[in-house]
Design a protein around this motif. Structure first.
Motif, PDB file in Angstrom:
ATOM      1  N   LEU A  30       0.827  -1.201   0.000  1.00 33.57           N
ATOM      2  CA  LEU A  30       0.000   0.000   0.000  1.00 33.57           C
ATOM      3  C   LEU A  30       0.866   1.257   0.000  1.00 33.57           C
ATOM      4  CD1 LEU A  30      -2.631  -1.123   2.654  1.00 33.57           C
ATOM      5  CD2 LEU A  30      -2.928  -1.068   0.175  1.00 33.57           C
ATOM      6  N   SER A  31       0.327   2.342  -0.521  1.00 31.60           N
ATOM      7  CA  SER A  31       1.014   3.634  -0.426  1.00 31.60           C
ATOM      8  C   SER A  31       0.735   4.217   0.955  1.00 31.60           C
ATOM      9  CB  SER A  31       0.544   4.585  -1.520  1.00 31.60           C
ATOM     10  OG  SER A  31      -0.856   4.816  -1.430  1.00 31.60           O
ATOM     11  N   VAL A  32       1.795   4.580   1.659  1.00 32.04           N
ATOM     12  CA  VAL A  32       1.679   4.976   3.061  1.00 32.04           C
ATOM     13  C   VAL A  32       2.456   6.263   3.298  1.00 32.04           C
ATOM     14  CG1 VAL A  32       2.039   4.287   5.464  1.00 32.04           C
ATOM     15  CG2 VAL A  32       1.556   2.539   3.726  1.00 32.04           C
ATOM     16  N   ALA A  33       1.842   7.194   4.010  1.00 31.88           N
ATOM     17  CA  ALA A  33       2.524   8.388   4.501  1.00 31.88           C
ATOM     18  C   ALA A  33       2.514   8.343   6.017  1.00 31.88           C
ATOM     19  CB  ALA A  33       1.834   9.655   4.011  1.00 31.88           C
ATOM     20  N   LEU A  34       3.633   8.729   6.633  1.00 29.70           N
ATOM     21  CA  LEU A  34       3.746   8.741   8.094  1.00 29.70           C
ATOM     22  C   LEU A  34       4.148  10.138   8.535  1.00 29.70           C
ATOM     23  CD1 LEU A  34       5.207   6.077  10.434  1.00 29.70           C
ATOM     24  CD2 LEU A  34       6.026   8.420  10.632  1.00 29.70           C
ATOM     25  N   PHE A  35       3.413  10.683   9.512  1.00 30.75           N
ATOM     26  CA  PHE A  35       3.654  12.031  10.008  1.00 30.75           C
ATOM     27  C   PHE A  35       4.035  11.966  11.485  1.00 30.75           C
ATOM     28  CE2 PHE A  35       0.513  12.223   6.615  1.00 30.75           C
ATOM     29  CZ  PHE A  35       1.104  13.129   5.745  1.00 30.75           C
ATOM     30  N   GLU A  36       5.211  12.483  11.822  1.00 33.27           N
ATOM     31  CA  GLU A  36       5.699  12.490  13.197  1.00 33.27           C
ATOM     32  C   GLU A  36       6.037  13.928  13.596  1.00 33.27           C
ATOM     33  OE1 GLU A  36       7.445  12.169  16.881  1.00 33.27           O
ATOM     34  OE2 GLU A  36       6.018  10.853  15.874  1.00 33.27           O
ATOM     35  N   ARG A  37       5.479  14.363  14.719  1.00 33.71           N
ATOM     36  CA  ARG A  37       5.654  15.757  15.120  1.00 33.71           C
ATOM     37  C   ARG A  37       7.083  16.079  15.523  1.00 33.71           C
ATOM     38  NH1 ARG A  37       2.406  18.228  18.432  1.00 33.71           N
ATOM     39  NH2 ARG A  37       0.601  16.906  18.051  1.00 33.71           N
ATOM     40  N   SER A  38       7.830  15.099  16.053  1.00 38.66           N
ATOM     41  CA  SER A  38       9.204  15.349  16.494  1.00 38.66           C
ATOM     42  C   SER A  38      10.188  15.076  15.363  1.00 38.66           C
ATOM     43  CB  SER A  38       9.545  14.456  17.684  1.00 38.66           C
ATOM     44  OG  SER A  38       9.840  13.137  17.260  1.00 38.66           O
ATOM     45  N   THR A 124       8.950  13.957   9.206  1.00 41.32           N
ATOM     46  CA  THR A 124       9.204  14.311  10.607  1.00 41.32           C
ATOM     47  C   THR A 124       9.032  15.818  10.787  1.00 41.32           C
ATOM     48  OG1 THR A 124      11.575  14.539  10.196  1.00 41.32           O
ATOM     49  CG2 THR A 124      10.770  12.372  10.923  1.00 41.32           C
ATOM     50  N   GLY A 125       8.902  16.230  12.044  1.00 45.01           N
ATOM     51  CA  GLY A 125       8.666  17.640  12.322  1.00 45.01           C
ATOM     52  C   GLY A 125       7.351  18.133  11.745  1.00 45.01           C
ATOM     53  N   THR A 126       6.388  17.207  11.613  1.00 42.23           N
ATOM     54  CA  THR A 126       5.106  17.536  10.976  1.00 42.23           C
ATOM     55  C   THR A 126       3.967  17.084  11.866  1.00 42.23           C
ATOM     56  OG1 THR A 126       6.109  17.208   8.793  1.00 42.23           O
ATOM     57  CG2 THR A 126       3.699  17.274   8.901  1.00 42.23           C
ATOM     58  N   ALA A 127       3.342  18.020  12.548  1.00 43.03           N
ATOM     59  CA  ALA A 127       2.225  17.711  13.443  1.00 43.03           C
ATOM     60  C   ALA A 127       0.912  17.964  12.711  1.00 43.03           C
ATOM     61  CB  ALA A 127       2.298  18.569  14.708  1.00 43.03           C
ATOM     62  N   PRO A 144       0.859  21.412   8.393  1.00 43.77           N
ATOM     63  CA  PRO A 144       1.312  22.722   8.891  1.00 43.77           C
ATOM     64  C   PRO A 144       2.189  23.406   7.853  1.00 43.77           C
ATOM     65  CG  PRO A 144       2.524  20.936   9.946  1.00 43.77           C
ATOM     66  CD  PRO A 144       1.425  20.285   9.162  1.00 43.77           C
ATOM     67  N   VAL A 145       2.023  24.712   7.719  1.00 43.58           N
ATOM     68  CA  VAL A 145       2.811  25.499   6.763  1.00 43.58           C
ATOM     69  C   VAL A 145       3.374  26.715   7.497  1.00 43.58           C
ATOM     70  CG1 VAL A 145       1.513  24.748   4.744  1.00 43.58           C
ATOM     71  CG2 VAL A 145       0.731  26.735   6.027  1.00 43.58           C
ATOM     72  N   GLU A 146       4.404  27.301   6.934  1.00 42.35           N
ATOM     73  CA  GLU A 146       5.032  28.462   7.532  1.00 42.35           C
ATOM     74  C   GLU A 146       4.615  29.728   6.799  1.00 42.35           C
ATOM     75  OE1 GLU A 146       9.216  27.920   7.562  1.00 42.35           O
ATOM     76  OE2 GLU A 146       9.163  26.141   8.852  1.00 42.35           O
ATOM     77  N   GLY A 147       4.572  30.814   7.532  1.00 45.10           N
ATOM     78  CA  GLY A 147       4.311  32.117   6.938  1.00 45.10           C
ATOM     79  C   GLY A 147       2.970  32.200   6.251  1.00 45.10           C
ATOM     80  N   ASP A 148       2.981  32.792   5.074  1.00 47.26           N
ATOM     81  CA  ASP A 148       1.748  33.024   4.327  1.00 47.26           C
ATOM     82  C   ASP A 148       1.488  31.959   3.267  1.00 47.26           C
ATOM     83  OD1 ASP A 148       1.310  35.376   5.742  1.00 47.26           O
ATOM     84  OD2 ASP A 148       2.545  36.549   4.353  1.00 47.26           O
ATOM     85  N   ALA A 149       2.206  30.849   3.343  1.00 49.31           N
ATOM     86  CA  ALA A 149       2.020  29.797   2.330  1.00 49.31           C
ATOM     87  C   ALA A 149       0.590  29.283   2.370  1.00 49.31           C
ATOM     88  CB  ALA A 149       2.998  28.652   2.584  1.00 49.31           C
ATOM     89  N   SER A 150       0.094  28.888   1.219  1.00 51.59           N
ATOM     90  CA  SER A 150      -1.265  28.358   1.158  1.00 51.59           C
ATOM     91  C   SER A 150      -1.326  27.000   1.837  1.00 51.59           C
ATOM     92  CB  SER A 150      -1.707  28.236  -0.307  1.00 51.59           C
ATOM     93  OG  SER A 150      -0.826  27.378  -1.007  1.00 51.59           O
ATOM     94  N   GLY A 151      -2.511  26.631   2.290  1.00 53.75           N
ATOM     95  CA  GLY A 151      -2.681  25.387   3.029  1.00 53.75           C
ATOM     96  C   GLY A 151      -2.361  24.168   2.187  1.00 53.75           C
ATOM     97  N   ALA A 152      -1.446  23.335   2.684  1.00 52.96           N
ATOM     98  CA  ALA A 152      -1.118  22.086   2.020  1.00 52.96           C
ATOM     99  C   ALA A 152      -1.947  20.972   2.635  1.00 52.96           C
ATOM    100  CB  ALA A 152       0.369  21.789   2.149  1.00 52.96           C
ATOM    101  N   SER A 166      -2.630  10.555  23.745  1.00 56.88           N
ATOM    102  CA  SER A 166      -3.603  11.588  23.391  1.00 56.88           C
ATOM    103  C   SER A 166      -4.699  11.052  22.476  1.00 56.88           C
ATOM    104  CB  SER A 166      -2.905  12.765  22.713  1.00 56.88           C
ATOM    105  OG  SER A 166      -2.420  12.387  21.430  1.00 56.88           O
ATOM    106  N   ALA A 167      -4.389  10.022  21.669  1.00 59.07           N
ATOM    107  CA  ALA A 167      -5.352   9.454  20.708  1.00 59.07           C
ATOM    108  C   ALA A 167      -6.088  10.586  19.986  1.00 59.07           C
ATOM    109  CB  ALA A 167      -6.331   8.525  21.410  1.00 59.07           C
ATOM    110  N   ALA A 168      -5.317  11.517  19.433  1.00 61.17           N
ATOM    111  CA  ALA A 168      -5.881  12.766  18.921  1.00 61.17           C
ATOM    112  C   ALA A 168      -6.926  12.537  17.838  1.00 61.17           C
ATOM    113  CB  ALA A 168      -4.755  13.653  18.390  1.00 61.17           C
ATOM    114  N   PHE A 169      -6.638  11.662  16.888  1.00 57.47           N
ATOM    115  CA  PHE A 169      -7.599  11.446  15.812  1.00 57.47           C
ATOM    116  C   PHE A 169      -8.808  10.661  16.310  1.00 57.47           C
ATOM    117  CE2 PHE A 169      -9.530   9.469  12.173  1.00 57.47           C
ATOM    118  CZ  PHE A 169      -9.480  10.448  11.194  1.00 57.47           C
ATOM    119  N   ALA A 170      -8.585   9.577  17.043  1.00 53.54           N
ATOM    120  CA  ALA A 170      -9.691   8.733  17.504  1.00 53.54           C
ATOM    121  C   ALA A 170     -10.672   9.511  18.366  1.00 53.54           C
ATOM    122  CB  ALA A 170      -9.153   7.522  18.267  1.00 53.54           C
TER     123      ALA A 170
END
Length: 388
Positions: A30-38, A124-127, A144-152, A166-170
């Motif tokens: 499967l195509s998988v993306a993983l996002f880690e805040r740290s 990484t570094g993506t919350a 998350p984006v920096e400055g005035d960049a449009s929402g990704a 935290s189970a933030a999504f659930a």
């Protein structure tokens, strides 16, 4: 990355998230993306893997990378629990050899790097904290984006919540955490003094305040922790390591280990130890895993090893669900519920073994019957293997 669509998005890059992402890529393609805040730069408290983790790491395709990291070999554990003598559980007869005392930050980073090497899009570094459902199923995740960049954003047919306690999504989908027992710990990691050493056994030692844990870590360091609850640790804070050390006088085996370490300038961390489980582990297009789903008593030392052990079965359930199997996630939830209730049964028996301080707050609190769980589990959960 704006607008890319994935089969699965994994929120959280701890062992549960990265192991599952690896399994989804290797076994299901499967195509998988993983996002880690740290960025995996912060130190973690040490943790121990049992010997059979070699088999699990091999199944994930990361054994060679793990072996190159040089984690400290664990020869087993010893405990002073229920009486004043030490009991031993060594790995001498294990067909897999020794276990390992982990440098968790390096271990987590290795799993993320290996996930990327196998084709997972690791960020990484993506919350990711904002999402919305898509018509026809799946979710759009705002990045998350920096400055005035449009929402990704990215779209995913399926979301895995591996965000930890935290189970933030659930919880955003209506799930609620049911807490069976509330505990916390005060922990520190200290360098060995020159010429001093401690053995390669993890040590668990009961005391009137709760129980102590200590283990050798990579880099000639030793981790120590006192687990208790609000009543037994009243007045103790992470800002007062000397008071913490004074409590250690009631745990002589642990104290002897600390004497081999440099306590100068000691700092402590408060860590949660709640035993809890979500009342709802999945929806049609999402699933909670690892600590987001259930948290075991730290006494079991099962966090990371359980994440590795369950990765393949969980990946099978997710891939079957994406192929239209409407029962896959429900059966997976039955299995997790069964494991959690079995953990509670074993845990209760273990705490009842310690009767030396039956009237002390921590031990008295552990003898009380917990509130009924808001769910039930099948006594014999069905197989979720590929041929089930």
């Amino acid at each position: 990355m704006d607008g890319i669509r994935y089969d699965v998005a994994v929120l959280g890059g701890g062992p549960a998230g990265t192991a599952l992402a690896l399994a989804l890529r290797r076994s299901a393609g499967l195509s998988v993306a993983l996002f880690e805040r740290s960025t995996y730069a912060h130190a973690h408290l040490g943790e121990t893997l049992p010997p059979d983790s070699r088999r699990l790491l091999s199944q994930l395709g990361v054994w060679e990378a793990f072996a190159r990291q040089g984690h400290v070999r664990s020869m087993g554990s010893c405990s002073r629990w229920g009486n004043s003598s030490l009991g031993y559980n060594d790995h001498l007869r294990s067909p897999w050899g020794t276990g390992w005392h982990l440098d968790r930050a390096r271990f987590d980073r290795m799993l993320a790097d290996e996930a990327a090497r196998h084709g997972v899009d690791v960020r990484t570094g993506t919350a990711v904290t904002v999402w919305k459902p898509l018509e026809g199923g799946g979710h759009r995740l705002r990045l998350p984006v920096e400055g005035d960049a449009s929402g990704a954003f990215v779209d995913a047919r399926f979301v895995v919540d591996a965000t930890g306690r935290s189970a933030a999504f659930a919880t955003s989908q209506g799930a609620q955490r049911h807490t069976v027992d509330r505990t916390f710990g005060l922990c520190g990691t200290f360098a060995l003094q020159p010429g001093r050493t401690v053995d390669a056994l993890a040590l668990v030692e009961a005391s009137v305040d709760g129980w102590w844990y200590s283990a050798r870590m990579p880099g000639d360091r030793v981790v120590f922790g006192l687990m208790g609850d609000r009543d037994s640790l009243q007045g103790l804070t992470a800002k007062d390591p000397q008071a913490w050390r004074t409590r250690m006088e009631r745990a002589p085996e642990t104290r002897r280990r600390l004497e081999a370490c440099d306590f100068t300038g000691a700092s402590l961390r408060a860590v949660p130890g709640n035993v809890a489980c979500l009342d709802r582990l999945h929806g049609e297009d999402w699933l909670a895993v690892g600590d987001a789903a259930c948290t075991f008593d730290p006494l079991s030392l099962q966090g990371t090893s359980q994440a590795l052990r369950s990765a393949q079965q969980t990946a099978d359930a997710v891939s079957r669900s994406l192929r239209g199997d409407s029962t896959a996630l429900r059966l997976h939830e039955v299995r997790v519920r069964h494991q959690f209730q079995e953990h509670l049964r074993i845990r209760e028996g273990y705490y009842r073994l310690e009767r030396r301080w039956a009237g002390a707050p921590f031990w008295r609190n552990r003898q009380q019957s917990p509130a009924p769980l808001p769910f039930s589990a099948a006594p014999n959960p069905p197989s979720l293997g590929k041929n089930a």
